[in-house]
Design a protein around this motif. Structure first.
Motif, PDB file in Angstrom:
ATOM      1  N   LEU A  26       0.834  -1.200   0.000  1.00 33.70           N
ATOM      2  CA  LEU A  26       0.000   0.000   0.000  1.00 33.70           C
ATOM      3  C   LEU A  26       0.873   1.255   0.000  1.00 33.70           C
ATOM      4  O   LEU A  26       1.752   1.400   0.841  1.00 33.70           O
ATOM      5  CB  LEU A  26      -0.894  -0.011   1.247  1.00 33.70           C
ATOM      6  N   LEU A  27       0.602   2.141  -0.941  1.00 38.96           N
ATOM      7  CA  LEU A  27       1.347   3.399  -1.019  1.00 38.96           C
ATOM      8  C   LEU A  27       0.440   4.541  -0.574  1.00 38.96           C
ATOM      9  O   LEU A  27      -0.590   4.815  -1.185  1.00 38.96           O
ATOM     10  CB  LEU A  27       1.837   3.640  -2.449  1.00 38.96           C
ATOM     11  N   SER A  28       0.831   5.203   0.517  1.00 34.79           N
ATOM     12  CA  SER A  28       0.035   6.284   1.083  1.00 34.79           C
ATOM     13  C   SER A  28       0.879   7.554   1.149  1.00 34.79           C
ATOM     14  O   SER A  28       1.934   7.651   0.522  1.00 34.79           O
ATOM     15  CB  SER A  28      -0.488   5.875   2.464  1.00 34.79           C
ATOM     16  N   TRP A  29       0.403   8.523   1.949  1.00 33.43           N
ATOM     17  CA  TRP A  29       1.013   9.850   1.967  1.00 33.43           C
ATOM     18  C   TRP A  29       1.840  10.132   3.212  1.00 33.43           C
ATOM     19  O   TRP A  29       2.421  11.204   3.341  1.00 33.43           O
ATOM     20  CB  TRP A  29      -0.068  10.919   1.869  1.00 33.43           C
ATOM     21  N   GLY A  30       1.872   9.210   4.153  1.00 29.08           N
ATOM     22  CA  GLY A  30       2.608   9.438   5.390  1.00 29.08           C
ATOM     23  C   GLY A  30       1.876  10.351   6.351  1.00 29.08           C
ATOM     24  O   GLY A  30       0.736  10.748   6.124  1.00 29.08           O
ATOM     25  N   GLY A  31       2.546  10.676   7.453  1.00 31.08           N
ATOM     26  CA  GLY A  31       1.995  11.598   8.436  1.00 31.08           C
ATOM     27  C   GLY A  31       0.696  11.129   9.054  1.00 31.08           C
ATOM     28  O   GLY A  31       0.406   9.929   9.123  1.00 31.08           O
ATOM     29  N   ALA A  32      -0.108  12.089   9.506  1.00 27.38           N
ATOM     30  CA  ALA A  32      -1.372  11.777  10.170  1.00 27.38           C
ATOM     31  C   ALA A  32      -2.340  11.073   9.233  1.00 27.38           C
ATOM     32  O   ALA A  32      -3.112  10.204   9.656  1.00 27.38           O
ATOM     33  CB  ALA A  32      -1.997  13.068  10.701  1.00 27.38           C
ATOM     34  N   TYR A  33      -2.279  11.428   7.960  1.00 26.66           N
ATOM     35  CA  TYR A  33      -3.174  10.809   6.980  1.00 26.66           C
ATOM     36  C   TYR A  33      -2.807   9.337   6.783  1.00 26.66           C
ATOM     37  O   TYR A  33      -3.674   8.457   6.797  1.00 26.66           O
ATOM     38  CB  TYR A  33      -3.093  11.581   5.668  1.00 26.66           C
ATOM     39  N   GLY A  34      -1.522   9.082   6.619  1.00 30.63           N
ATOM     40  CA  GLY A  34      -1.067   7.702   6.490  1.00 30.63           C
ATOM     41  C   GLY A  34      -1.413   6.885   7.733  1.00 30.63           C
ATOM     42  O   GLY A  34      -1.779   5.706   7.632  1.00 30.63           O
ATOM     43  N   GLY A 237      -6.672  18.236   7.259  1.00 28.19           N
ATOM     44  CA  GLY A 237      -6.375  17.191   8.231  1.00 28.19           C
ATOM     45  C   GLY A 237      -5.028  17.355   8.902  1.00 28.19           C
ATOM     46  O   GLY A 237      -4.870  17.014  10.078  1.00 28.19           O
ATOM     47  N   ARG A 238      -4.067  17.869   8.180  1.00 26.63           N
ATOM     48  CA  ARG A 238      -2.726  18.069   8.749  1.00 26.63           C
ATOM     49  C   ARG A 238      -2.756  19.154   9.826  1.00 26.63           C
ATOM     50  O   ARG A 238      -2.130  19.018  10.877  1.00 26.63           O
ATOM     51  CB  ARG A 238      -1.733  18.462   7.651  1.00 26.63           C
ATOM     52  N   ILE A 239      -3.489  20.231   9.550  1.00 24.76           N
ATOM     53  CA  ILE A 239      -3.584  21.319  10.528  1.00 24.76           C
ATOM     54  C   ILE A 239      -4.394  20.867  11.733  1.00 24.76           C
ATOM     55  O   ILE A 239      -4.019  21.116  12.885  1.00 24.76           O
ATOM     56  CB  ILE A 239      -4.229  22.567   9.881  1.00 24.76           C
ATOM     57  N   PHE A 240      -5.497  20.170  11.463  1.00 27.68           N
ATOM     58  CA  PHE A 240      -6.325  19.659  12.548  1.00 27.68           C
ATOM     59  C   PHE A 240      -5.515  18.760  13.480  1.00 27.68           C
ATOM     60  O   PHE A 240      -5.592  18.869  14.704  1.00 27.68           O
ATOM     61  CB  PHE A 240      -7.511  18.870  11.980  1.00 27.68           C
ATOM     62  N   ASN A 241      -4.739  17.868  12.895  1.00 33.12           N
ATOM     63  CA  ASN A 241      -3.970  16.923  13.698  1.00 33.12           C
ATOM     64  C   ASN A 241      -2.941  17.639  14.575  1.00 33.12           C
ATOM     65  O   ASN A 241      -2.760  17.289  15.746  1.00 33.12           O
ATOM     66  CB  ASN A 241      -3.261  15.909  12.797  1.00 33.12           C
ATOM     67  N   ALA A 242      -2.285  18.648  14.013  1.00 25.05           N
ATOM     68  CA  ALA A 242      -1.288  19.392  14.788  1.00 25.05           C
ATOM     69  C   ALA A 242      -1.946  20.127  15.952  1.00 25.05           C
ATOM     70  O   ALA A 242      -1.400  20.194  17.057  1.00 25.05           O
ATOM     71  CB  ALA A 242      -0.551  20.377  13.887  1.00 25.05           C
ATOM     72  N   ALA A 243      -3.131  20.672  15.706  1.00 27.21           N
ATOM     73  CA  ALA A 243      -3.840  21.402  16.764  1.00 27.21           C
ATOM     74  C   ALA A 243      -4.403  20.456  17.819  1.00 27.21           C
ATOM     75  O   ALA A 243      -4.292  20.711  19.023  1.00 27.21           O
ATOM     76  CB  ALA A 243      -4.969  22.226  16.145  1.00 27.21           C
ATOM     77  N   GLN A 244      -4.985  19.335  17.355  1.00 27.60           N
ATOM     78  CA  GLN A 244      -5.663  18.423  18.276  1.00 27.60           C
ATOM     79  C   GLN A 244      -4.689  17.512  19.021  1.00 27.60           C
ATOM     80  O   GLN A 244      -4.706  17.421  20.240  1.00 27.60           O
ATOM     81  CB  GLN A 244      -6.667  17.576  17.488  1.00 27.60           C
ATOM     82  N   ALA A 245      -3.826  16.848  18.262  1.00 31.03           N
ATOM     83  CA  ALA A 245      -2.944  15.840  18.864  1.00 31.03           C
ATOM     84  C   ALA A 245      -1.709  16.450  19.522  1.00 31.03           C
ATOM     85  O   ALA A 245      -1.193  15.915  20.501  1.00 31.03           O
ATOM     86  CB  ALA A 245      -2.520  14.832  17.795  1.00 31.03           C
ATOM     87  N   GLU A 246      -1.245  17.577  18.968  1.00 27.41           N
ATOM     88  CA  GLU A 246      -0.004  18.161  19.479  1.00 27.41           C
ATOM     89  C   GLU A 246      -0.234  19.456  20.248  1.00 27.41           C
ATOM     90  O   GLU A 246       0.724  20.062  20.757  1.00 27.41           O
ATOM     91  CB  GLU A 246       0.958  18.414  18.305  1.00 27.41           C
ATOM     92  N   GLU A 294     -12.233   9.361  12.289  1.00 37.82           N
ATOM     93  CA  GLU A 294     -12.005   9.651  13.714  1.00 37.82           C
ATOM     94  C   GLU A 294     -10.524   9.935  13.998  1.00 37.82           C
ATOM     95  O   GLU A 294     -10.184  10.510  15.023  1.00 37.82           O
ATOM     96  CB  GLU A 294     -12.503   8.483  14.569  1.00 37.82           C
ATOM     97  N   PHE A 295      -9.666   9.540  13.071  1.00 41.16           N
ATOM     98  CA  PHE A 295      -8.226   9.775  13.230  1.00 41.16           C
ATOM     99  C   PHE A 295      -7.777  11.075  12.585  1.00 41.16           C
ATOM    100  O   PHE A 295      -6.820  11.701  13.028  1.00 41.16           O
ATOM    101  CB  PHE A 295      -7.421   8.615  12.612  1.00 41.16           C
ATOM    102  N   ILE A 296      -8.449  11.450  11.498  1.00 42.53           N
ATOM    103  CA  ILE A 296      -8.073  12.668  10.789  1.00 42.53           C
ATOM    104  C   ILE A 296      -9.342  13.272  10.206  1.00 42.53           C
ATOM    105  O   ILE A 296     -10.249  12.554   9.785  1.00 42.53           O
ATOM    106  CB  ILE A 296      -7.017  12.378   9.696  1.00 42.53           C
ATOM    107  N   SER A 297      -9.407  14.575  10.177  1.00 38.20           N
ATOM    108  CA  SER A 297     -10.683  15.237   9.877  1.00 38.20           C
ATOM    109  C   SER A 297     -10.987  15.343   8.389  1.00 38.20           C
ATOM    110  O   SER A 297     -11.168  16.432   7.846  1.00 38.20           O
ATOM    111  CB  SER A 297     -10.703  16.629  10.513  1.00 38.20           C
ATOM    112  N   TYR A 298     -11.051  14.188   7.730  1.00 40.59           N
ATOM    113  CA  TYR A 298     -11.487  14.113   6.342  1.00 40.59           C
ATOM    114  C   TYR A 298     -12.823  13.384   6.318  1.00 40.59           C
ATOM    115  O   TYR A 298     -12.985  12.348   6.954  1.00 40.59           O
ATOM    116  CB  TYR A 298     -10.466  13.373   5.476  1.00 40.59           C
ATOM    117  N   LEU A 323     -15.130  18.208  10.210  1.00 38.40           N
ATOM    118  CA  LEU A 323     -15.036  17.636   8.872  1.00 38.40           C
ATOM    119  C   LEU A 323     -15.379  18.680   7.804  1.00 38.40           C
ATOM    120  O   LEU A 323     -16.286  19.493   7.998  1.00 38.40           O
ATOM    121  CB  LEU A 323     -15.979  16.435   8.735  1.00 38.40           C
ATOM    122  N   PRO A 324     -14.687  18.654   6.675  1.00 36.11           N
ATOM    123  CA  PRO A 324     -14.980  19.616   5.602  1.00 36.11           C
ATOM    124  C   PRO A 324     -16.427  19.526   5.132  1.00 36.11           C
ATOM    125  O   PRO A 324     -16.988  20.509   4.659  1.00 36.11           O
ATOM    126  CB  PRO A 324     -14.028  19.188   4.470  1.00 36.11           C
TER     127      PRO A 324
END
Length: 358
Positions: A26-34, A237-246, A294-298, A323-324
């Protein structure tokens, strides 16, 4: 004896084949999305089927997929790509066809074809999420007035500091026009004219010297966190994750968001095609799609999955409002125009690269 040895070797190879085939690359994008793919799709699929999922990351999986297929050396079975890239790769004959009839029905029996939002299932693509490009800012950098619109992103006097934007024409030209007063409903009609393109680049010119260009989705939140920029144009999702998780002091501006789908494609010549299709079926079922959200806001592209989305992972906070696709976040939103970018991507990116180098 010689023939017996050959037969034994052949039979051994046949017997060993199914075991070797029980894998999905499986090829994904890494980070919170991956990570959402890992937790919501890969791990439970492996637990349920016994088929191992091996994940790799790329800044944009469409690029290596195209190279692999054209070189005749395909090592990936399933890849996550943006909608427009899926259409382009499919048109070029670089993807396997995915029969929509293999997709799981909703829990109430609604056929998958009726449960996915419009456009989420094509000949070569099955949608996994609706994401958006949004504006974000570091709340700690603006004590009084807070930015709230695309125009504010371009207002360096009122909201000082460097910006970061994705390196490329797509999204940036649309944003520039909205910042210049073009209504979302008129953006693509305007961008379809030479004058409209000129207008978009003129607007980008106004902040060009204050932009740090990013290529990987993990870069904008990092640039914000490091204080290198005060505002970012990034995947929500990247911004959400940084704000929520970090716990970063980042705020999302939904006004002028540009939403689009991502989803699975299977490269032509995928080494484990049968298992790849099993993975696609499993991971695009309503429950896994809701779990991923539930893991990322998509937002999930299946209608029945929306009601199944619970709290943000590890919290008691509902994910829905983040969610958008939430109704309140869709005010003044723009749907990315697939046909426009399939037709104009090459020429506008060529102009963008020349503009960037100039």
């Amino acid at each position: 004896m010689k023939h017996s040895l050959i037969l034994t070797t052949a039979l051994t190879g046949l017997i060993a084949l199914p075991a070797a085939a029980q894998e999905v690359a499986l090829l994904s994008w890494g980070g919170a999305y991956g990570n959402s793919h890992l937790e919501a799709y890969a791990k439970p699929f492996e637990a349920e089927t016994g088929i191992k999922v091996v994940m790799q990351d790329a800044d944009n999986p469409a690029t290596p997929i195209k190279a692999m297929v054209e070189a005749g050396n395909v090592t990936v079975d399933v890849a996550s790509v943006e909608y427009a890239d899926a259409v382009r790769l499919c048109d070029e004959g670089l993807l396997e066809t995915i029969d929509g009839s293999i997709l799981a029905a909703a829990e109430d029996g609604t056929a998958a074809a009726d449960d996915f939002i419009e456009g989420a299932v094509t000949d070569c693509f099955v949608g996994t999420d609706v994401y958006s490009m949004i504006l974000a800012y570091d709340d700690s950098k603006f004590a009084d007035a807070k930015p709230a619109t695309p125009a504010d992103f371009f207002d360096l006097a009122k909201f000082p500091g460097k910006r970061t934007m994705r390196k490329g024409a797509k999204f940036n030209l649309e944003l520039a026009l909205m910042a210049d007063g073009v209504a979302p409903a008129d953006v693509y009609a305007t961008l379809g004219t030479p004058e409209g393109v000129d207008r978009a680049f003129a607007k980008l010119d106004s902040i060009k010297s204050d932009v740090i260009w990013w290529e990987a989705g993990a870069q904008p939140p990092q640039l914000l966190a490091d204080g290198e920029v005060t505002m970012a144009y990034a995947f929500n999702g990247r911004i959400f994750n940084a704000a929520q998780a970090e716990g970063k002091p980042f705020k999302i501006i939904w006004d002028g968001q540009i939403y689009e789908m991502e989803g699975w494609v299977v490269p032509k010549g995928a080494p484990h095609l049968e298992d790849a299709l099993k993975f696609v079926t499993y991971s695009t079922s309503p429950k896994p799609q809701a779990r991923a959200a539930e893991f990322i806001s998509y937002g999930p592209p299946r209608k029945s999955a929306a009601a199944l989305v619970g709290n943000i992972e590890g919290t008691e906070v509902p994910m829905g409002p983040n969610l958008p696709t939430s109704a309140e976040n869709m005010t003044n939103a723009l749907g990315s125009n697939l046909d426009f970018w399939v037709d104009h991507d090459a020429e506008l990116n060529e102009r963008f690269n020349s503009w960037l180098a100039g």
